[in-house]
Design an enzyme around this catalytic site. Structure first.
Site, mmCIF file in Angstrom:
data_model
loop_
_atom_site.group_PDB
_atom_site.id
_atom_site.type_symbol
_atom_site.label_atom_id
_atom_site.label_comp_id
_atom_site.label_asym_id
_atom_site.label_seq_id
_atom_site.Cartn_x
_atom_site.Cartn_y
_atom_site.Cartn_z
ATOM 1 C CB SER C 202 -0.904 -0.013 1.236
ATOM 2 O OG SER C 202 -1.642 1.171 1.314
ATOM 3 C CB CYS C 328 -9.161 -0.318 10.510
ATOM 4 S SG CYS C 328 -8.728 -0.055 8.826
HETATM 5 C C1 PLP Z 1 -1.555 -5.014 7.307
HETATM 6 C C2 PLP Z 1 -2.457 -4.164 6.499
HETATM 7 N N1 PLP Z 1 -3.073 -4.680 5.430
HETATM 8 C C3 PLP Z 1 -3.899 -3.951 4.654
HETATM 9 C C4 PLP Z 1 -4.148 -2.628 4.929
HETATM 10 C C5 PLP Z 1 -5.086 -1.882 4.041
HETATM 11 O O1 PLP Z 1 -4.414 -0.990 3.204
HETATM 12 P P1 PLP Z 1 -5.186 0.221 2.533
HETATM 13 O O2 PLP Z 1 -5.599 1.121 3.619
HETATM 14 O O3 PLP Z 1 -4.199 0.820 1.595
HETATM 15 O O4 PLP Z 1 -6.373 -0.337 1.814
HETATM 16 C C6 PLP Z 1 -3.526 -2.033 6.057
HETATM 17 C C7 PLP Z 1 -3.739 -0.617 6.436
HETATM 18 O O5 PLP Z 1 -4.819 -0.128 6.663
HETATM 19 C C8 PLP Z 1 -2.661 -2.817 6.856
HETATM 20 O O6 PLP Z 1 -2.051 -2.314 7.919
#
Ligand code: PLP
Ligand code: PLP
Ligand code: FES
Ligand code: FES
Lengths: 389, 123, 389
Positions: C202, C328
């Site tokens: 990301s 989140c």
């Molecule tokens: C381990 C992990 N996977 C996936 C994500 C999701 O990424 P994005 O926010 O770019 O969709 C995050 C961050 O929110 C993360 O920390």
């Protein structure tokens, strides 16, 4: 060489005012909108403002706006969101109605859905690209869950009678989604006037940044997400919100709304001038699409004895950017499904280009383009094995 | 997300503490949920002469605790019992919707403290 | 008030060099990468460069990189892409292995898949967050199609033994996907060293822009798209490419790779100093996660008698941005599934904050944060109904 961009249906330059609105959100107000601290609050306020701007520009309520990564995702979410919701436990005995000339974002979604067991009707259009309303009405079934008809077509610019379609959808209690990616900013787009339940928007077509889009979802419309993760965007679109992109989309939407009184009229003048200049100077050419129900910025032309890609490339050499069909399919040389659906003659179909105007194009540019087009068509025809000469 | 008033009350809470010879004590919540609110009252002639709290919990738990003590202090028991959740939330300039669950705990603790006092005085 | 940002696992400020690299692609080189004209070519060259930068930074080939809108979409594509491909016609008799402490992007995807008939095993972790390797091996079935185990956890920073997991996956001929959203830029991420078939990245976690991400897909790994539209990104991810976002991601990735020799070491020093200062000055505190197999920028602490959200807010008032759990889930006060999975005591679990450092944090800031944390914990404990005092 001064370059002239006339491919605004493929994408648009970002308005400098939009870039300015985005800039603080990269390096200063860079927080995650889900965070509780001050950085997060800045982001979440920006998100609210953008949502309000977008909502206002289409006559919606703020919580009817779901931000996505673009038009394609919005179309996917609308159609699959409704089916998935109705589907829960009920199997795939559901029917979808769409048209033969939709954007691949809708068509490919529908053919995927067909492949996993859903039933789809692709309603034909007439020779100007208008939906066949009788066939449309006849295609409605008891198990029809969603109708997806684009507001205007990206290749030929034909505007569909969404309001009439909406009446029939409502009588039959079926959700109506419209892909307004090409209309927003060019003709009035108001969700209540149109009577739609869902409506897709793409930022980069309205002088906003690429990588942002939105789906309008009328209050009470039951959807499921089709991407899974954190519960962002009312649980319908997970992933850390693209704040600068969304801020840019909000700004672009409110600018587009503001300028609706001027820009489309300007484009319309250019369009009609270009068309008449071309018809005055070039033979064996036809305008595809509808003469009146047409986007103010769309000129779709087919030339006999001159191949589209070659024509486009000759223009490119002269610094003029136009498209052969829609940008999406121009890398794979297939006949455009839109041109086939409106029954363009085989003599003409391979000689098709789309010229799509923008608010910053000028009459001077139109003159140059008309002139260049004539030269290029002449040149190709001279070279052509099938021309009259 | 939180109103300025909430943050102000949360960072500078009034009436924090224990009343050693309280006339009534009320407690809500549990460590399992992560919130415990205890409210102490001192009653004189049917008036809540002093109200104090101790709270383990989130911003809402703490700010509603201090607000409840401030609203209740100086009121008669009947007046205090008429305080509503809405009174507390309004006095805080509003609370986020997803936090309304925990906004009621402090008032419940106050009611329990009053019950406790009445239980004792009934004897 | 000077603000101190220590929530880099939620998101990061975009590097000014990255912003600079993006700027030309908004207003000048704004073309659609699918267009054949010069504007399109500029865009498609930018796309190639970014793809090369990203590929190089993780030891991949350029055509093994699929650009997406972010980490969430990448995780969705990896898991659903494999299943959908294998599924064609074969029904849903497929099994997925993941862990109990994955990000919601993986967990919610898996629970959706469970709800439509797939079989999922959620392998537990030990008290420091390391995958239970015995349980993992035992969970493998004949119909296991994909294993998805994160490289490092976003809340507690524990790094999984992906190489060992890969060996077992290979022996059993099962695809392995890893979510490297938190590790890329902090520890070496090389797809061959790790032995993974897919890997999610990301942009906004590595000082790139929000709204961009990537999925590495090893050559020969059979995937289907899960969003439908035009045939962009090798048919795996339709929609007009977010050129400025992708350019930014490419630049951020190559910067992250370059700085791998310095930044992580710097963060590690700050991290260990912060931890020791806190343990020296505050009682009844515990560090969650692994003591060594831990991201250099992660400090996850639980305090007895002090609630996490309150603590975070007191720090915010002092200008310090940290997170309660992962960003989140911090808006909905639920217990973190990660903390529950590693068995954090109920006395401690509600008093958890995550401090995640960035390359620009300083030792001076660490001192101020340690000091402020002590004051804030003291204040809350005084107020607390369950403290000893
Ligand atoms: C381990 C992990 N996977 C996936 C994500 C999701 O990424 P994005 O926010 O770019 O969709 C995050 C961050 O929110 C993360 O920390
Ligand atoms: C009518 C229509 N729908 C959908 C799209 C897809 O939008 P996006 O490129 O933002 O995914 C486009 C443009 O490509 C379009 O013209
Ligand atoms: S000759 Fe080139 S596409 Fe047909
Ligand atoms: S009191 Fe429990 S979350 Fe607020």
């Amino acid at each position: 060489m001064k370059r002239i961009y006339m491919d605004h249906s493929a994408t648009t330059p970002v308005d400098p005012l939009v870039v300015d609105s985005m800039l603080p959100y990269f390096t200063e107000k860079f927080g995650n909108a889900s965070s509780l601290h001050s950085f997060g609050q800045e982001a979440s306020e920006a998100l609210s403002t953008a949502r309000q701007q977008l909502a206002e520009s289409i006559g919606a309520k703020t919580d009817e706006i779901i931000f996505t990564s673009g038009g394609t995702e919005s179309d996917n979410l609308a159609i699959r969101g409704v089916l998935e919701k109705k589907n829960s436990g009920k199997g795939k005995d559901q029917h979808i109605i769409t048209s033969l000339i939709e954007h691949p974002a809708v068509l490919s979604t529908c053919s995927f859905l067909e492949s996993i067991g859903y039933d789809v009707t692709y309603v034909p259009v007439d020779s100007e690209g208008i939906l066949d309303m009788d066939e449309f009405e006849n295609s409605i079934q008891d198990n029809t869950s969603i109708i997806s008809i684009m507001h205007a077509n990206n290749e030929i610019g034909t505007i569909q009678p969404i309001r009439e379609i909406s009446k029939i959808a409502k009588e039959n209690d079926i959700y109506l989604h419209t892909d307004a990616v090409q209309t927003f900013g060019k003709i009035p787009v108001n969700v209540d006037d149109l009577g739609v339940d869902m409506l897709a928007i793409s930022s980069h077509k309205i002088h906003g940044p690429k990588g942002a889009g939105a789906l309008y979802v009328r209050e009470g419309t039951d959807l499921e997400p089709f991407i899974f993760g954190g519960g962002h965007e009312q649980g319908l679109r997970p992933g850390t919100e693209n704040i600068p992109g969304i801020v840019g989309l909000g700004k672009a939407a409110s600018l587009a709304k503001e300028r609706l009184g001027n820009d489309p009229e300007h484009m319309l003048k250019l369009r009609d001038s270009l068309i008449s200049k071309i018809f005055d100077s070039i033979e064996d050419v036809q305008l595809n699409g509808h003469s009146e129900k047409r986007l103010p910025n769309n000129v779709n032309l087919s030339f006999k004895y001159a191949e589209g890609e070659s024509l486009q490339m000759l223009l490119d050499v002269k610094g003029i950017a136009v498209s052969t069909a829609s940008a999406c399919s121009s890398k794979s040389k297939k006949e455009s499904h839109v041109l086939t659906s409106i029954g363009v003659d085989t003599d003409y179909i391979h000689g098709t280009i789309r010229i799509s105007l923008g608010k910053d194009n000028t009459m001077e540019e139109i003159d140059y383009v008309a002139q260049s087009l004539k030269e290029s068509v002449d040149k190709l025809r001279e070279m052509s094995a099938i021309s009259k000469c | 997300m939180y109103s300025r008033k909430v943050i102000e009350e949360f960072t500078n809470p009034k009436n924090v503490g224990v009343i050693e010879d309280a006339d009534g004590v009320g407690e809500t919540g549990s460590t399992v949920d992560g919130d415990i609110i205890t409210i102490y009252i001192k009653v004189n002639d049917d008036v809540l002469e002093d109200v104090k709290f101790k709270t383990f919990g989130c911003v809402v738990a703490i700010s509603t605790s201090t607000m409840v003590t401030q609203l209740a202090k100086g009121k008669t028991i009947d007046e205090a019992l008429k305080l509503t959740n809405k009174d507390v939330i309004d006095a805080l300039g509003g609370l986020p919707e997803d936090k309304t669950r925990c906004s009621g705990f402090a008032l419940v603790a106050l009611h329990k403290a009053i019950e406790d006092y009445r239980g004792k005085t009934a004897d």
